[in-house]
Design a protein around this motif. Structure first.
Motif, PDB file in Angstrom:
ATOM      1  N   ASP A   1       0.818  -1.218   0.000  1.00 46.60           N
ATOM      2  CA  ASP A   1       0.000   0.000   0.000  1.00 46.60           C
ATOM      3  C   ASP A   1       0.854   1.273   0.000  1.00 46.60           C
ATOM      4  N   LEU A   2       2.104   1.145   0.451  1.00 44.58           N
ATOM      5  CA  LEU A   2       3.004   2.308   0.408  1.00 44.58           C
ATOM      6  C   LEU A   2       3.531   2.560  -1.008  1.00 44.58           C
ATOM      7  N   GLY A   3       3.218   1.637  -1.907  1.00 41.16           N
ATOM      8  CA  GLY A   3       3.651   1.812  -3.292  1.00 41.16           C
ATOM      9  C   GLY A   3       4.996   1.153  -3.570  1.00 41.16           C
ATOM     10  N   LEU A   4       5.379   0.207  -2.713  1.00 42.95           N
ATOM     11  CA  LEU A   4       6.644  -0.511  -2.924  1.00 42.95           C
ATOM     12  C   LEU A   4       6.368  -1.914  -3.453  1.00 42.95           C
ATOM     13  N   GLU A   5       7.316  -2.464  -4.203  1.00 42.66           N
ATOM     14  CA  GLU A   5       7.243  -3.881  -4.525  1.00 42.66           C
ATOM     15  C   GLU A   5       7.590  -4.645  -3.249  1.00 42.66           C
ATOM     16  N   THR A   6       7.002  -5.831  -3.107  1.00 39.21           N
ATOM     17  CA  THR A   6       7.198  -6.592  -1.869  1.00 39.21           C
ATOM     18  C   THR A   6       7.963  -7.886  -2.126  1.00 39.21           C
ATOM     19  N   CYS A   7       8.813  -8.230  -1.144  1.00 38.74           N
ATOM     20  CA  CYS A   7       9.557  -9.495  -1.205  1.00 38.74           C
ATOM     21  C   CYS A   7       9.675 -10.005   0.227  1.00 38.74           C
ATOM     22  N   VAL A   8       9.533 -11.309   0.432  1.00 44.95           N
ATOM     23  CA  VAL A   8       9.802 -11.879   1.755  1.00 44.95           C
ATOM     24  C   VAL A   8      10.649 -13.127   1.604  1.00 44.95           C
ATOM     25  N   THR A   9      11.372 -13.455   2.671  1.00 44.83           N
ATOM     26  CA  THR A   9      12.120 -14.709   2.751  1.00 44.83           C
ATOM     27  C   THR A   9      11.898 -15.234   4.155  1.00 44.83           C
ATOM     28  N   LEU A  10      11.153 -16.357   4.236  1.00 42.17           N
ATOM     29  CA  LEU A  10      10.631 -16.812   5.530  1.00 42.17           C
ATOM     30  C   LEU A  10      10.952 -18.284   5.778  1.00 42.17           C
ATOM     31  N   GLY A  11      11.842 -18.855   4.988  1.00 37.80           N
ATOM     32  CA  GLY A  11      12.104 -20.292   5.099  1.00 37.80           C
ATOM     33  C   GLY A  11      11.107 -21.075   4.254  1.00 37.80           C
ATOM     34  N   MET A  12      10.870 -22.333   4.656  1.00 39.26           N
ATOM     35  CA  MET A  12       9.990 -23.187   3.844  1.00 39.26           C
ATOM     36  C   MET A  12       8.539 -22.720   3.941  1.00 39.26           C
ATOM     37  N   LEU A  13       7.823 -22.890   2.841  1.00 38.02           N
ATOM     38  CA  LEU A  13       6.399 -22.535   2.787  1.00 38.02           C
ATOM     39  C   LEU A  13       5.591 -23.779   2.465  1.00 38.02           C
ATOM     40  N   GLU A  14       4.332 -23.765   2.871  1.00 40.22           N
ATOM     41  CA  GLU A  14       3.381 -24.761   2.365  1.00 40.22           C
ATOM     42  C   GLU A  14       2.585 -24.100   1.244  1.00 40.22           C
ATOM     43  N   GLU A  15       1.901 -24.965   0.487  1.00 41.38           N
ATOM     44  CA  GLU A  15       1.214 -24.469  -0.708  1.00 41.38           C
ATOM     45  C   GLU A  15       0.201 -23.370  -0.366  1.00 41.38           C
ATOM     46  N   HIS A  16      -0.632 -23.605   0.647  1.00 43.17           N
ATOM     47  CA  HIS A  16      -1.700 -22.634   0.955  1.00 43.17           C
ATOM     48  C   HIS A  16      -1.115 -21.313   1.457  1.00 43.17           C
ATOM     49  N   GLN A  17       0.085 -21.380   2.062  1.00 43.66           N
ATOM     50  CA  GLN A  17       0.713 -20.156   2.568  1.00 43.66           C
ATOM     51  C   GLN A  17       1.173 -19.285   1.402  1.00 43.66           C
ATOM     52  N   ALA A  18       1.720 -19.938   0.362  1.00 51.63           N
ATOM     53  CA  ALA A  18       2.150 -19.192  -0.824  1.00 51.63           C
ATOM     54  C   ALA A  18       0.942 -18.499  -1.457  1.00 51.63           C
ATOM     55  N   VAL A  19      -0.161 -19.207  -1.520  1.00 50.46           N
ATOM     56  CA  VAL A  19      -1.374 -18.638  -2.122  1.00 50.46           C
ATOM     57  C   VAL A  19      -1.837 -17.426  -1.312  1.00 50.46           C
ATOM     58  N   ARG A  20      -1.810 -17.554   0.011  1.00 46.85           N
ATOM     59  CA  ARG A  20      -2.264 -16.441   0.875  1.00 46.85           C
ATOM     60  C   ARG A  20      -1.336 -15.226   0.723  1.00 46.85           C
ATOM     61  N   LEU A  21      -0.030 -15.465   0.634  1.00 42.82           N
ATOM     62  CA  LEU A  21       0.917 -14.345   0.511  1.00 42.82           C
ATOM     63  C   LEU A  21       0.723 -13.626  -0.831  1.00 42.82           C
ATOM     64  N   LYS A  22       0.463 -14.403  -1.854  1.00 37.46           N
ATOM     65  CA  LYS A  22       0.190 -13.796  -3.171  1.00 37.46           C
ATOM     66  C   LYS A  22      -1.039 -12.893  -3.079  1.00 37.46           C
TER      67      LYS A  22
ATOM     68  N   ARG B   1       6.214 -20.649  -7.234  1.00 38.35           N
ATOM     69  CA  ARG B   1       5.984 -20.495  -8.675  1.00 38.35           C
ATOM     70  C   ARG B   1       4.518 -20.757  -9.011  1.00 38.35           C
ATOM     71  N   ASN B   2       3.959 -21.825  -8.413  1.00 42.07           N
ATOM     72  CA  ASN B   2       2.561 -22.159  -8.717  1.00 42.07           C
ATOM     73  C   ASN B   2       1.595 -21.089  -8.237  1.00 42.07           C
ATOM     74  N   ALA B   3       2.016 -20.333  -7.213  1.00 39.38           N
ATOM     75  CA  ALA B   3       1.146 -19.260  -6.705  1.00 39.38           C
ATOM     76  C   ALA B   3       1.336 -17.971  -7.515  1.00 39.38           C
ATOM     77  N   ASN B   4       2.124 -18.061  -8.600  1.00 41.59           N
ATOM     78  CA  ASN B   4       2.366 -16.888  -9.460  1.00 41.59           C
ATOM     79  C   ASN B   4       3.110 -15.762  -8.762  1.00 41.59           C
ATOM     80  N   ILE B   5       3.972 -16.142  -7.844  1.00 44.06           N
ATOM     81  CA  ILE B   5       4.849 -15.168  -7.185  1.00 44.06           C
ATOM     82  C   ILE B   5       6.187 -15.241  -7.912  1.00 44.06           C
ATOM     83  N   HIS B   6       6.838 -14.102  -8.125  1.00 42.33           N
ATOM     84  CA  HIS B   6       8.157 -14.123  -8.757  1.00 42.33           C
ATOM     85  C   HIS B   6       9.146 -14.842  -7.842  1.00 42.33           C
ATOM     86  N   VAL B   7       9.993 -15.652  -8.460  1.00 40.30           N
ATOM     87  CA  VAL B   7      10.965 -16.430  -7.685  1.00 40.30           C
ATOM     88  C   VAL B   7      12.305 -15.697  -7.631  1.00 40.30           C
TER      89      VAL B   7
END
Ligand code: SAM
Ligand code: DTB
Ligand code: SF4
Length: 336
Positions: free
Chosen positions: A131-152, A190-196
């Protein structure tokens, strides 16, 4: 290619094998640099570098035993464990980064994996930064599928998760999670359409074959990562690798050049380790095809060159940073 499209160009190669990658490494230095520079210029403005700012939102006390990392609870470094940062502090920091002109804000957590109990808090951080107008990136260790979808859904643009080294050498550095675990996380992202964003570290005591093996693992993924951080080991007191011999600096430059040749449309990030590099070595890395850096006085827990110094270096090199605007590659590379 439109803004935010993913790097799925089928003309890119995904079938690299060890002998040909080692042959690239074996080229006379001038020939390797010439090839890398030629490929770089086909896809990017050679005088333009993308910059991201990093913030550690959860520092130290990590359950993993990564041999290089000062944040592992397995090692006796000076880093002390802290709880997850409150949202207002994160947004304060992101606003400050935006004021200095950053275009992407990267939030890192010293976690083995993201727990569902923290998912909504992190999702709120992502939305707030977005919302501040920045691109977002996180690095949080391993993810599960539903978590990737929620972050997207929360507005996440990039997820950083490194393969770190070759599959063969990996077990010498990390024992608490497997290479396959990392590949699974990249697949969910990748499947959640987040840039890798995925790369590795050089200087862990690996061989050239291992460096080639890391790059092969990255380039032979179903799509090249949009962003490939190449970290030079930051030797931190108290970690098992603190007293390792330095790697030959030209071998580091070669690794950047080979990454550029194998993943021609990806941003190659000259990542950790710049604090120990001369301006001349960094300039050589940009010539070899690096076109992204972390900007700001701190990485996660270790020092990064101060921003004035970076600005001066860019001025001396005639490099325009993509600060304050979305990066726009010269031709049809994926947009960042
Ligand atoms: N805990 C998460 C993980 O490991 O995916 C995210 C943070 S972790 C610090 C992100 C990356 O930083 C690691 O994968 C590693 O490549 C890099 N890194 C950590 N310590 C480093 C060091 N001392 N020198 C260079 N790179 C380092
Ligand atoms: C990456 O490949 N390098 C950054 C980022 N991704 C998160 C982290 C570097 C960490 C260096 C050690 C530290 O500052 O703790
Ligand atoms: Fe934990 Fe990440 Fe450090 Fe490994 S690199 S110890 S997972 S913070």
């Amino acid at each position: 290619m439109p803004e935010n499209s993913l790097n799925t160009d089928q003309s890119l190669r995904h079938n690299w094998h060890a002998e040909e990658v080692e042959a690239l490494y074996d080229l006379p230095f001038a020939d390797l640099m010439y090839q890398a520079q030629t490929v770089h210029r086909e896809h990017f403005d050679p005088n333009s570098v993308q910059v991201s700012t990093l913030l550690s939102i959860k520092t130290g006390g990590c359950a993993e035993d990564c041999g290089y990392c000062p944040q592992s609870a397995h090692h006796e470094s000076a880093v002390k464990a802290e709880p997850l940062m409150p949202l207002d502090k994160v947004l304060e920091s992101a606003a400050a980064a935006k004021a200095t002109g950053a275009s992407r804000f990267c939030m890192g957590a010293a976690w083995r994996n993201l727990k569902d109990r923290d998912l909504e808090r992190v999702a709120n951080m992502v939305s707030g930064v977005k919302d501040l107008g920045l691109e977002t990136c996180v690095t949080l260790g391993m993810l599960e599928e539903h978590q990737a979808v929620r972050l997207k859904e929360a507005g996440l643009d990039y997820y950083n998760h490194n393969l770190d080294t070759s599959p063969e050498f990996y077990g010498d550095i990390i024992s608490t999670r497997t290479y396959q675990d990392r590949l699974d996380t990249l697949n969910y992202v990748r499947n959640a359409n987040i840039h890798v964003c995925s790369g590795g570290i050089v200087g862990l005591g690996e061989s050239r074959r291992d460096r080639a093996g890391l790059l092969i693992s990255l380039a032979n993924l179903p799509s090249h990562p949009e962003s490939v951080p190449i970290n030079l080991l930051v030797k931190v007191e108290g970690t098992p690798l603190a007293n390792h011999d330095d790697i030959d600096q030209l071998e580091f430059v070669r690794t950047i050049a080979v990454a550029r040749l194998m993943m021609p449309k990806s941003y190659v990030r000259l990542s950790a380790g710049r604090e120990s590099m001369s301006d001349e070595l960094q300039a050589m890395c940009f010539l070899a095809g690096a076109n992204s850096i972390f900007y700001g006085d701190k990485l996660l827990t270790t020092d990064n060159p101060d921003t004035n110094h970076d600005q001066q270096l860019f001025n001396r090199l005639g490099i325009t940073t993509l600060i304050g605007q979305h990066s726009a590659p010269a031709q049809d590379a994926c947009s960042h």
